[in-house]
Design a protein around this motif. Sequence first.
Motif, PDB file in Angstrom:
ATOM      1  N   HIS A  23       0.833  -1.205   0.000  1.00 14.89           N
ATOM      2  CA  HIS A  23       0.000   0.000   0.000  1.00 14.89           C
ATOM      3  C   HIS A  23       0.872   1.262   0.000  1.00 14.89           C
ATOM      4  N   ASP A  26       2.457   1.712  -3.447  1.00  9.70           N
ATOM      5  CA  ASP A  26       1.444   2.137  -4.398  1.00  9.70           C
ATOM      6  C   ASP A  26       1.048   3.594  -4.160  1.00  9.70           C
ATOM      7  N   VAL A  30       1.248   6.608  -6.814  1.00  7.98           N
ATOM      8  CA  VAL A  30       0.026   7.331  -7.193  1.00  7.98           C
ATOM      9  C   VAL A  30       0.221   8.830  -6.956  1.00  7.98           C
ATOM     10  N   ASN A  44      -4.834   2.670  -8.959  1.00  3.94           N
ATOM     11  CA  ASN A  44      -3.622   2.245  -8.256  1.00  3.94           C
ATOM     12  C   ASN A  44      -2.678   1.602  -9.261  1.00  3.94           C
TER      13      ASN A  44
END
Length: 158
Positions: A23, A26, A30, A44
């Motif tokens: 996470h 990512d 992003v 994502n």
Amino acid sequence: MSPTLFTTKDAHISVITDKELLHELDAAAVKKFGGALDMMGVKNTLYDAPVYILLSGKLVEKMPQGWEFLKPENMHRNVYWAMGSVMQNMQLRATELGLSSCLVNTVVVTLFDEPELAKKAGIPDGYSPLCSIVLGKSDKNSDEPRAPNRSHYGISYI
């Protein structure tokens, strides 16, 4: 690994399955690529895949003895080429195992600007992120053959 002359001797593979780290990687990508991703409708960059494999390598600063006739960027191209070959072998094996895969460049580019995150991702000191891939099960029907989009490639017959 794929067969190469000497360009994988300083390679490192990070296999990341930690959900929090996935996470974080990512989210950083992003943030960096936000506007471009919005235009493509991408939410994502790791596609919620459970496995992210990151290849890193040692890029030369000084040419080894006997190779001074080359520029460092020539040697770097060899490393990139070899790592791409390793990635392709991973993709072929993933397909044999019934898994989906996708090459991911956004996190690789992001890690150049995020040294602490690169360290969390297992990149050793002195190494650079080179290429990466996500692996997992796809929500698409894997029995449906996918043809390449030939408009993406130019071909010269000589």
